[in-house]
Design a protein around this motif. Structure first.
Motif, PDB file in Angstrom:
ATOM      1  N   VAL A  81     -11.340   8.487   0.346  1.00  0.00           N
ATOM      2  CA  VAL A  81     -11.994   7.181   0.369  1.00  0.00           C
ATOM      3  C   VAL A  81     -10.965   6.172   0.851  1.00  0.00           C
ATOM      4  O   VAL A  81      -9.848   6.118   0.319  1.00  0.00           O
ATOM      5  CB  VAL A  81     -12.521   6.769  -1.016  1.00  0.00           C
ATOM      6  CG1 VAL A  81     -13.139   5.367  -0.960  1.00  0.00           C
ATOM      7  CG2 VAL A  81     -13.553   7.776  -1.516  1.00  0.00           C
ATOM      8  N   VAL A  82     -11.331   5.396   1.854  1.00  0.00           N
ATOM      9  CA  VAL A  82     -10.431   4.380   2.398  1.00  0.00           C
ATOM     10  C   VAL A  82     -10.965   3.008   2.023  1.00  0.00           C
ATOM     11  O   VAL A  82     -12.142   2.709   2.252  1.00  0.00           O
ATOM     12  CB  VAL A  82     -10.308   4.493   3.933  1.00  0.00           C
ATOM     13  CG1 VAL A  82      -9.347   3.451   4.477  1.00  0.00           C
ATOM     14  CG2 VAL A  82      -9.863   5.896   4.335  1.00  0.00           C
ATOM     15  N   SER A  83     -10.119   2.179   1.423  1.00  0.00           N
ATOM     16  CA  SER A  83     -10.485   0.809   1.079  1.00  0.00           C
ATOM     17  C   SER A  83      -9.561  -0.143   1.827  1.00  0.00           C
ATOM     18  O   SER A  83      -8.330  -0.037   1.730  1.00  0.00           O
ATOM     19  CB  SER A  83     -10.353   0.581  -0.434  1.00  0.00           C
ATOM     20  OG  SER A  83     -10.578  -0.783  -0.749  1.00  0.00           O
ATOM     21  N   ILE A  84     -10.161  -1.035   2.598  1.00  0.00           N
ATOM     22  CA  ILE A  84      -9.388  -1.990   3.382  1.00  0.00           C
ATOM     23  C   ILE A  84      -9.772  -3.403   2.963  1.00  0.00           C
ATOM     24  O   ILE A  84     -10.943  -3.791   3.050  1.00  0.00           O
ATOM     25  CB  ILE A  84      -9.631  -1.811   4.891  1.00  0.00           C
ATOM     26  CG1 ILE A  84      -9.325  -0.358   5.305  1.00  0.00           C
ATOM     27  CG2 ILE A  84      -8.775  -2.777   5.702  1.00  0.00           C
ATOM     28  CD1 ILE A  84      -9.679  -0.035   6.730  1.00  0.00           C
ATOM     29  N   SER A  85      -8.806  -4.144   2.460  1.00  0.00           N
ATOM     30  CA  SER A  85      -9.018  -5.536   2.059  1.00  0.00           C
ATOM     31  C   SER A  85      -8.386  -6.452   3.095  1.00  0.00           C
ATOM     32  O   SER A  85      -7.341  -6.124   3.678  1.00  0.00           O
ATOM     33  CB  SER A  85      -8.414  -5.799   0.674  1.00  0.00           C
ATOM     34  OG  SER A  85      -9.022  -4.990  -0.302  1.00  0.00           O
ATOM     35  N   PHE A  86      -9.014  -7.607   3.315  1.00  0.00           N
ATOM     36  CA  PHE A  86      -8.550  -8.547   4.329  1.00  0.00           C
ATOM     37  C   PHE A  86      -8.111  -9.855   3.683  1.00  0.00           C
ATOM     38  O   PHE A  86      -8.744 -10.340   2.744  1.00  0.00           O
ATOM     39  CB  PHE A  86      -9.661  -8.815   5.355  1.00  0.00           C
ATOM     40  CG  PHE A  86     -10.131  -7.571   6.050  1.00  0.00           C
ATOM     41  CD1 PHE A  86      -9.473  -7.093   7.168  1.00  0.00           C
ATOM     42  CD2 PHE A  86     -11.235  -6.863   5.584  1.00  0.00           C
ATOM     43  CE1 PHE A  86      -9.906  -5.940   7.805  1.00  0.00           C
ATOM     44  CE2 PHE A  86     -11.664  -5.717   6.205  1.00  0.00           C
ATOM     45  CZ  PHE A  86     -11.002  -5.246   7.335  1.00  0.00           C
ATOM     46  N   TYR A  87      -7.036 -10.415   4.210  1.00  0.00           N
ATOM     47  CA  TYR A  87      -6.498 -11.675   3.703  1.00  0.00           C
ATOM     48  C   TYR A  87      -6.327 -12.625   4.875  1.00  0.00           C
ATOM     49  O   TYR A  87      -5.752 -12.256   5.905  1.00  0.00           O
ATOM     50  CB  TYR A  87      -5.162 -11.427   2.999  1.00  0.00           C
ATOM     51  CG  TYR A  87      -5.238 -10.395   1.910  1.00  0.00           C
ATOM     52  CD1 TYR A  87      -5.658 -10.730   0.626  1.00  0.00           C
ATOM     53  CD2 TYR A  87      -4.918  -9.055   2.172  1.00  0.00           C
ATOM     54  CE1 TYR A  87      -5.754  -9.768  -0.371  1.00  0.00           C
ATOM     55  CE2 TYR A  87      -5.014  -8.088   1.187  1.00  0.00           C
ATOM     56  CZ  TYR A  87      -5.427  -8.448  -0.087  1.00  0.00           C
ATOM     57  OH  TYR A  87      -5.518  -7.495  -1.066  1.00  0.00           O
ATOM     58  N   PHE A  88      -6.821 -13.854   4.698  1.00  0.00           N
ATOM     59  CA  PHE A  88      -6.828 -14.816   5.790  1.00  0.00           C
ATOM     60  C   PHE A  88      -6.012 -16.045   5.414  1.00  0.00           C
ATOM     61  O   PHE A  88      -6.262 -16.681   4.395  1.00  0.00           O
ATOM     62  CB  PHE A  88      -8.264 -15.222   6.127  1.00  0.00           C
ATOM     63  CG  PHE A  88      -9.130 -14.054   6.524  1.00  0.00           C
ATOM     64  CD1 PHE A  88      -9.103 -13.575   7.817  1.00  0.00           C
ATOM     65  CD2 PHE A  88      -9.938 -13.420   5.591  1.00  0.00           C
ATOM     66  CE1 PHE A  88      -9.874 -12.485   8.189  1.00  0.00           C
ATOM     67  CE2 PHE A  88     -10.714 -12.336   5.945  1.00  0.00           C
ATOM     68  CZ  PHE A  88     -10.683 -11.867   7.252  1.00  0.00           C
ATOM     69  N   GLY A  89      -5.031 -16.325   6.261  1.00  0.00           N
ATOM     70  CA  GLY A  89      -4.205 -17.503   6.062  1.00  0.00           C
ATOM     71  C   GLY A  89      -4.726 -18.685   6.854  1.00  0.00           C
ATOM     72  O   GLY A  89      -5.783 -18.626   7.496  1.00  0.00           O
TER      73      GLY A  89
ATOM     74  N   LYS B  52      -3.284   5.773  -2.683  1.00  0.00           N
ATOM     75  CA  LYS B  52      -2.022   5.622  -1.963  1.00  0.00           C
ATOM     76  C   LYS B  52      -2.140   4.451  -1.002  1.00  0.00           C
ATOM     77  O   LYS B  52      -3.107   4.358  -0.235  1.00  0.00           O
ATOM     78  CB  LYS B  52      -1.692   6.903  -1.193  1.00  0.00           C
ATOM     79  CG  LYS B  52      -0.442   6.807  -0.313  1.00  0.00           C
ATOM     80  CD  LYS B  52      -0.250   8.084   0.484  1.00  0.00           C
ATOM     81  CE  LYS B  52       0.937   7.973   1.410  1.00  0.00           C
ATOM     82  NZ  LYS B  52       1.116   9.221   2.217  1.00  0.00           N
ATOM     83  N   LYS B  53      -1.173   3.540  -1.030  1.00  0.00           N
ATOM     84  CA  LYS B  53      -1.174   2.394  -0.126  1.00  0.00           C
ATOM     85  C   LYS B  53      -0.588   2.788   1.223  1.00  0.00           C
ATOM     86  O   LYS B  53       0.406   3.500   1.291  1.00  0.00           O
ATOM     87  CB  LYS B  53      -0.370   1.239  -0.716  1.00  0.00           C
ATOM     88  CG  LYS B  53      -0.985   0.600  -1.947  1.00  0.00           C
ATOM     89  CD  LYS B  53      -0.172  -0.592  -2.393  1.00  0.00           C
ATOM     90  CE  LYS B  53      -0.816  -1.262  -3.608  1.00  0.00           C
ATOM     91  NZ  LYS B  53      -0.035  -2.442  -4.052  1.00  0.00           N
ATOM     92  N   ILE B  54      -1.239   2.313   2.301  1.00  0.00           N
ATOM     93  CA  ILE B  54      -0.714   2.576   3.647  1.00  0.00           C
ATOM     94  C   ILE B  54      -0.449   1.279   4.401  1.00  0.00           C
ATOM     95  O   ILE B  54      -0.140   1.299   5.585  1.00  0.00           O
ATOM     96  CB  ILE B  54      -1.660   3.483   4.459  1.00  0.00           C
ATOM     97  CG1 ILE B  54      -3.045   2.861   4.588  1.00  0.00           C
ATOM     98  CG2 ILE B  54      -1.738   4.860   3.842  1.00  0.00           C
ATOM     99  CD1 ILE B  54      -3.961   3.685   5.480  1.00  0.00           C
ATOM    100  N   GLY B  55      -0.599   0.132   3.715  1.00  0.00           N
ATOM    101  CA  GLY B  55      -0.154  -1.140   4.269  1.00  0.00           C
ATOM    102  C   GLY B  55      -1.101  -1.813   5.232  1.00  0.00           C
ATOM    103  O   GLY B  55      -2.295  -1.510   5.307  1.00  0.00           O
ATOM    104  N   ASN B  56      -0.533  -2.740   6.018  1.00  0.00           N
ATOM    105  CA  ASN B  56      -1.285  -3.576   6.951  1.00  0.00           C
ATOM    106  C   ASN B  56      -1.466  -2.808   8.257  1.00  0.00           C
ATOM    107  O   ASN B  56      -0.677  -2.937   9.182  1.00  0.00           O
ATOM    108  CB  ASN B  56      -0.535  -4.890   7.183  1.00  0.00           C
ATOM    109  CG  ASN B  56      -1.294  -5.844   8.094  1.00  0.00           C
ATOM    110  OD1 ASN B  56      -2.461  -5.638   8.392  1.00  0.00           O
ATOM    111  ND2 ASN B  56      -0.626  -6.893   8.535  1.00  0.00           N
TER     112      ASN B  56
END
Length: 341
Positions: free
Chosen positions: A155-163, A184-188
């Motif tokens: 399962v892949v979960s991708i969260s987005f952050y907006f500056g 497991k984190k795989i970063g940006n």
């Protein structure tokens, strides 16, 4: 009566649906051992992929989520009872090897959301351990084929952050492994500008793919999926009010895109038809909506379009909207989401 040779017994059992096989677990220890073996589970999945593939229709009706198996030759929907209780709403992420991934939401607690992995054929379900953050952004589902295990689901979960500035936008991707039961984190590693422009996922040659909703040369591109796992997309031409269905013959090769057929969709200022997906070759499911102003004044319905006869056929499935409806390819399987080798 003399017993059958083992190879004939196995061949007979491989031809049976999962519902029948589940009853045979209690026949004897040898049958239980056979039906649970990795060899038999894989052989049965391979055969089911050829002969027992169906479309699972997920839709919302009166703000309640339902899911059912659609068989095109019968034009009927057999409803499935979720093994994870009665959530207020859930979305189907995707399916792989006869197992579904669902995201669950609760009205009483909007900040609470769960991810479930569910095999409806054998009534097995497990909840994915909670992430450190709220389940949001993009969720994907697939499995790792090189491990040799049919239940090595990811399962892949991708969260987005907006500056404040586009250069400050970022994403954080995490991968859950069912076999290790850990994240497991795989970063940006995912473009943040795609977060709101993706359709439903497609698993194609072991890659998780998305088809962005975009306007290309005056055409609105939306995703369609054929049940033989070939990635398809439909492009709508507003001037002609029709959909063209295309397939990619070779993964990643632009020149391999081939147009299969064109659907004649009857639309006007009030009637709109939005594609859900291909239930079988030549049959596409649409949601038929009637718009009056900015609101729906009449119920929306799922309709079947036969591309060979250029005809629509309705069956009695009422949905809240096209946005809450999904068609997911599915195949019956004995793949467990609970037991491990």
């Amino acid at each position: 009566m003399a017993s059958f040779p083992d190879d004939i017994t196995v061949d007979i059992l491989l031809r049976l649906p999962v519902k029948s096989l589940a009853r045979f677990w209690c026949v004897c220890k040898s049958w239980k051992s056979l039906l649970a073996s990795a060899y038999f589970v894989k052989a049965h999945l391979d055969r089911s992929s050829k002969f027992r593939t169906v479309g699972l229709l997920k839709y919302d009706d009166n703000n309640s989520t339902r899911i059912g198996g659609y068989r095109s030759h019968r034009r009927e929907l057999s409803h499935l009872d979720p093994s994870f209780g009665h959530p207020d709403r859930y979305d189907a992420v995707g399916s792989c090897n006869g197992v579904l991934c669902l995201t669950i939401y609760y009205k009483d607690n909007p900040d609470l959301s769960d991810i479930f992995i569910w095999n409806p054929s054998i009534h097995e379900c497990m909840v994915v351990p909670q992430l450190h953050c709220h389940v949001s952004g993009l969720i994907a589902f697939g499995f790792y084929p090189l491990s040799g295990h049919l239940d090595d689901f990811k399962v892949v979960s991708i969260s987005f952050y907006f500056g404040a500035h586009p250069d400050c936008h970022s994403s954080e991707a995490q991968i859950y492994s069912l076999r290790s039961n850990s994240w497991k984190k795989i970063g940006n590693s995912f473009p943040s500008w795609l977060d709101k422009n993706l359709g439903h996922q497609v698993v194609f040659q072991n890659f998780i793919c998305w088809c962005p909703y975009a306007c290309v040369d005056g055409q609105i591109v939306t995703p369609l999926v054929l049940l033989d796992t070939v990635e398809d997309a439909s492009a709508r031409n507003p001037s002609s009010q029709c959909y063209e269905v295309w397939t990619m013959k070779e993964f990643g090769v632009t020149e391999s895109w081939t147009k299969l057929y064109t659907t004649t969709v009857f639309t006007n200022g009030f009637l709109q038809c939005w594609p859900l997906g291909a239930a079988s070759f030549g049959e596409v499911l649409f949601v038929k909506c009637f718009y009056f102003g900015l609101r729906f004044c009449l119920p929306s319905h799922v309709v079947s379009y036969d591309a060979r006869r250029s005809e629509f056929e309705e069956f009695k499935v009422e949905v809240d909207s096209d946005c809450s409806s999904q068609l997911v390819p599915y195949v019956e399987s004995l793949v467990s989401v609970v037991t491990r080798d």
